[in-house]
Design a protein around this motif. Sequence first.
Motif, PDB file in Angstrom:
ATOM      1  N   ASP A  62     104.113 -38.463 -36.526  1.00 26.09           N
ATOM      2  CA  ASP A  62     103.084 -37.445 -36.738  1.00 26.09           C
ATOM      3  C   ASP A  62     101.753 -37.998 -37.245  1.00 26.09           C
ATOM      4  OD1 ASP A  62     104.811 -35.377 -35.992  1.00 26.09           O
ATOM      5  OD2 ASP A  62     105.765 -35.494 -37.974  1.00 26.09           O
ATOM      6  N   TYR A  63     101.816 -38.982 -38.138  1.00 27.87           N
ATOM      7  CA  TYR A  63     100.586 -39.459 -38.761  1.00 27.87           C
ATOM      8  C   TYR A  63     100.295 -40.925 -38.484  1.00 27.87           C
ATOM      9  CZ  TYR A  63     101.543 -35.125 -41.190  1.00 27.87           C
ATOM     10  OH  TYR A  63     101.825 -33.832 -41.472  1.00 27.87           O
ATOM     11  N   GLY A  64     101.069 -41.535 -37.594  1.00 28.51           N
ATOM     12  CA  GLY A  64     100.928 -42.970 -37.366  1.00 28.51           C
ATOM     13  C   GLY A  64      99.702 -43.336 -36.547  1.00 28.51           C
ATOM     14  N   LEU A  65      99.220 -44.546 -36.803  1.00 30.21           N
ATOM     15  CA  LEU A  65      98.027 -45.059 -36.140  1.00 30.21           C
ATOM     16  C   LEU A  65      98.240 -45.227 -34.633  1.00 30.21           C
ATOM     17  CD1 LEU A  65      95.320 -45.980 -37.236  1.00 30.21           C
ATOM     18  CD2 LEU A  65      96.213 -48.305 -37.350  1.00 30.21           C
TER      19      LEU A  65
ATOM     20  N   ASN B 163     100.223 -43.625 -32.468  1.00 30.11           N
ATOM     21  CA  ASN B 163     100.159 -42.385 -31.695  1.00 30.11           C
ATOM     22  C   ASN B 163      98.745 -41.816 -31.659  1.00 30.11           C
ATOM     23  OD1 ASN B 163     102.722 -42.270 -30.727  1.00 30.11           O
ATOM     24  ND2 ASN B 163     103.518 -41.071 -32.441  1.00 30.11           N
ATOM     25  N   TRP B 164      98.007 -41.973 -32.769  1.00 28.46           N
ATOM     26  CA  TRP B 164      96.622 -41.528 -32.779  1.00 28.46           C
ATOM     27  C   TRP B 164      95.842 -42.273 -31.701  1.00 28.46           C
ATOM     28  CZ3 TRP B 164      92.644 -45.041 -34.186  1.00 28.46           C
ATOM     29  CH2 TRP B 164      91.353 -44.492 -34.127  1.00 28.46           C
TER      30      TRP B 164
ATOM     31  N   TRP C 209     104.513 -58.982 -31.734  1.00 26.88           N
ATOM     32  CA  TRP C 209     103.272 -59.006 -32.526  1.00 26.88           C
ATOM     33  C   TRP C 209     103.331 -60.079 -33.601  1.00 26.88           C
ATOM     34  CZ3 TRP C 209     102.139 -57.801 -37.747  1.00 26.88           C
ATOM     35  CH2 TRP C 209     100.791 -57.605 -38.039  1.00 26.88           C
TER      36      TRP C 209
ATOM     37  N   ASN D 205     102.270 -37.600 -28.616  1.00 29.79           N
ATOM     38  CA  ASN D 205     103.004 -38.336 -29.647  1.00 29.79           C
ATOM     39  C   ASN D 205     104.375 -38.833 -29.181  1.00 29.79           C
ATOM     40  OD1 ASN D 205     100.902 -37.982 -31.315  1.00 29.79           O
ATOM     41  ND2 ASN D 205     101.928 -36.602 -32.750  1.00 29.79           N
TER      42      ASN D 205
ATOM     43  N   MET E 171     106.474 -49.360 -39.618  1.00 30.35           N
ATOM     44  CA  MET E 171     107.107 -48.031 -39.722  1.00 30.35           C
ATOM     45  C   MET E 171     106.032 -46.967 -39.886  1.00 30.35           C
ATOM     46  SD  MET E 171     110.252 -48.138 -42.311  1.00 30.35           S
ATOM     47  CE  MET E 171     110.834 -46.454 -42.278  1.00 30.35           C
ATOM     48  N   TRP E 172     105.055 -47.319 -40.687  1.00 31.91           N
ATOM     49  CA  TRP E 172     103.953 -46.395 -40.971  1.00 31.91           C
ATOM     50  C   TRP E 172     103.070 -46.240 -39.732  1.00 31.91           C
ATOM     51  CZ3 TRP E 172     101.662 -42.463 -42.329  1.00 31.91           C
ATOM     52  CH2 TRP E 172     100.383 -42.367 -42.857  1.00 31.91           C
ATOM     53  N   ILE E 173     102.778 -47.371 -39.075  1.00 28.52           N
ATOM     54  CA  ILE E 173     101.941 -47.321 -37.871  1.00 28.52           C
ATOM     55  C   ILE E 173     102.652 -46.540 -36.757  1.00 28.52           C
ATOM     56  CG2 ILE E 173     101.005 -48.752 -35.992  1.00 28.52           C
ATOM     57  CD1 ILE E 173     100.329 -50.851 -38.125  1.00 28.52           C
TER      58      ILE E 173
ATOM     59  N   ASN F 167      96.796 -41.089 -28.330  1.00 31.37           N
ATOM     60  CA  ASN F 167      96.200 -39.766 -28.111  1.00 31.37           C
ATOM     61  C   ASN F 167      94.818 -39.868 -27.474  1.00 31.37           C
ATOM     62  OD1 ASN F 167      97.503 -37.893 -30.997  1.00 31.37           O
ATOM     63  ND2 ASN F 167      98.427 -38.567 -29.092  1.00 31.37           N
TER      64      ASN F 167
ATOM     65  N   MET G 170     107.614 -52.430 -42.976  1.00 31.26           N
ATOM     66  CA  MET G 170     107.142 -51.174 -43.561  1.00 31.26           C
ATOM     67  C   MET G 170     105.800 -50.769 -42.985  1.00 31.26           C
ATOM     68  SD  MET G 170     108.351 -51.087 -47.392  1.00 31.26           S
ATOM     69  CE  MET G 170     110.087 -50.975 -47.697  1.00 31.26           C
ATOM     70  N   LEU G 171     104.925 -51.756 -42.774  1.00 29.77           N
ATOM     71  CA  LEU G 171     103.620 -51.475 -42.185  1.00 29.77           C
ATOM     72  C   LEU G 171     103.793 -50.860 -40.794  1.00 29.77           C
ATOM     73  CD1 LEU G 171     100.555 -51.727 -42.131  1.00 29.77           C
ATOM     74  CD2 LEU G 171     100.804 -54.113 -41.464  1.00 29.77           C
TER      75      LEU G 171
END
Lengths: 311, 274
Positions: free
Chosen positions: A148-151, A153-154, A183, A163, A142-144, A157, A139-140
Motif C-alpha cells: 500500500d505505501y511502498g516506493l 508500487n508508487w 540488487w 499495486n 520489505m518497506w519498499i 503507478n 527490512m529496507l
Amino acid sequence: MTLANSNETLHRKREQSALSALNWVAVRPYMMIFPAIIVFTLFFLYPIGYMIYLSFHDWNFVSPDKDYVGFSNFTALLQDAKFQQVLRNTFMYSFATVSLTISISLLLALWLNKKGAMYGFVQGAIFSPHIISLVSISMLWMWIMDTDYGLLNWFLNLFGISNIPWLTDPKTSLLSLIIVAVWKGIGYYTLIFIAGLQSIPKDIYEAAALDDTSKVRTFFKLTLPMLSPTLFFLTIIGLIGSFQVFETISIMTKGGPINSTNTIVYYIYENGFRFFKIGYASTAGVILLLVVGVFTIIYFKLLSRKVHYQS
Amino acid sequence: MKRNPIWMVVNGIGLVLLICIFALPFVWMISTSFKTLGETMTFPPKWIPNQLLWENFSKAWNSGPFLKYLMNSTIVSVGILILQFATIIPAAYAFARYRFKGSNFFFGVTMITLMIPTQLIFLPVYLQMSSWGLLDTLWALILPFASSAFGIFLLRQSFKQVPEELLEAARLDQASEWKIIMKIMVPMAKPVLITFGMFSFIAHWNDYFWPLVMTTTDASRTLPLGITKLREVDGGVAWNILMAGNLILVIPILFIFFFAQRQIIRAFIYTGVK
C-alpha cells in the motif's frame, strides 16, 4: 681420566641439547598449525560427521535415545511434497539470481570500465549494498515492496501499473527475493568483471582494431573467452552462495506465503528449531552438502584442466 | 569512444539512473527514519518529511537493551578478529615455510574447511554447543570462527613470496622464528592482513544467521538481531522507528566505506578473485 670424563659429559650434554633442539624443530610446525586445526576439527569436520550420523537416526532433541532408521529419512524426505517444493524453490531462486546478476553485471562492467572520478563514484555506489547487513537490506526492501505505501508500487503507478502485493502473493514472493538478491549482488559482480577486463592484455585489442573487427564480434571472439575464468568463478560461487539463502527469507517472508519462498537452509532451520525433527533436518543438510560438494568438485576439476591447457 | 554529444548525454542520463537505483533506497531509508508514523502512510510518498523527528532514533535505541547489543557486537567482531590473527599467522607461516610430515594432509583439511559453508552445519554445531553448555553465550558466537581457512590460504600465498635470503640473513643474526614472523613476515604481508581484517570484521559485524541460531536471550544478542526485534514494537510495523534502528546499524559501515572505499573494494575484489 677426569678430563676425559668431563669431556665426555660435555659432549653428551651437547648431543642432548642438539637432540632436544631437533625435537623442537620437528614439533614446531605442528604446534603452529595446532590451534587452527583444532578449530576446524571441532567446528567444521566433526559437525559434518555428526550431521551425517544424525541423518540416519530419528531424534526429537529431547529424548535420550536416537533410533537408527537407515535411509528412511532420505526416502521420506525425497518423497515429501513440501521438500520437493523447497528444492524447486531453491534451484529456481539460485539459477534466476545467478543468471540475472551475471548478465546484468557483465553489461555494466563493459559500460563502467572507464577511468575518471565519475565512473569511480558510480562503481562505489553500486557496490555499497554489498557491505550492508542483510538485516537492513531485507527490512529496507520489505518497506519498499510494501503493497500500500511502498516506493516500488508508487513508482510502478507512474506507469499505470496497479499495486502489486510483492511479498504476500505466492506468485511474486520468490521473484521479490530474487530482485533483492540481484540488487545486492550486482555491484560486487560488476567490480570483479571489471578487474577481469583490466587483466586482458591491451595488445590483443589493438590487433583486433587493426583487423577492423566489429565491436560485437570482438566481444564474443575476444573478450568473452578471455573473461571465461572470471565468469566461471562467479557462476559457481554465486550458485553455492544462493543455495544457502536464509537471511532475506527469514526476515521478509518466513518461507511463505504457502511455502512459496521456503528454501533448503530455511527448511533445515524450521525442522530443527520449530518442529524438533533433528534427523529430518540433518538429512536435508546432508543433501545440501552433496549439492554444494558436487559444484565445488566441478569447479576444481575445470580449474585444474584450465591450468593444464595453459602450461 | 566517439565524442558524439548525443551519446554523451545518453551516457550521462544512464549513469544518473544507475546511481538512483542504488542510492534512492538508502535515501528513502533516511527519509523514512525522520518521519512521523502518519507521514509514512501517505501516498504518493513524501521524499522530505515536514520536520526532522530525531526522537525516532532514541525511541529505537530505547526499545531494547541496545547498548548491550552494541557491546556484544563489538566484543564478538573484535574478539573473532584477534583470535583469527593469532591462529592464522603461525599456521600460514608453517604451511608456507616449513616442510613437515603430513603438511599436505593438514593443508588439505584446511582447504576442505574452506569449502564448507557455515550455514550448512549450524544444526550439529548447535547441538554440540548445547552439550557443552555454551548456548546463548558469546563463546558460541566467537569460537567457531576463532580461525579462518580462508585467512590461512590468503596469508600463506603472501608469506611464500617473501625471499628466502631475507630469512637466512635474519637467522644468521640469531633471530628467533618468532622474531622473523613479527619483524619480517607480518610487516611484509600487511596489505593482505588489513584486507582480510576488514573482510572478516564487516562479515561478522553484519552477521544475523549465526547469532539467531545460537542465542536465546538479550544477554548475548548482537545488533542485527536486536534490530529485527524492533518489528515487534507497538503491534503493527512502525516503519519510521524500524528504519531509524536500521540506520544505527548501517551508518557506521557506510561511514567507514566513505573513507576507506578503495581499500574495502580492493579487499572484497581481492578475496573474490584469488
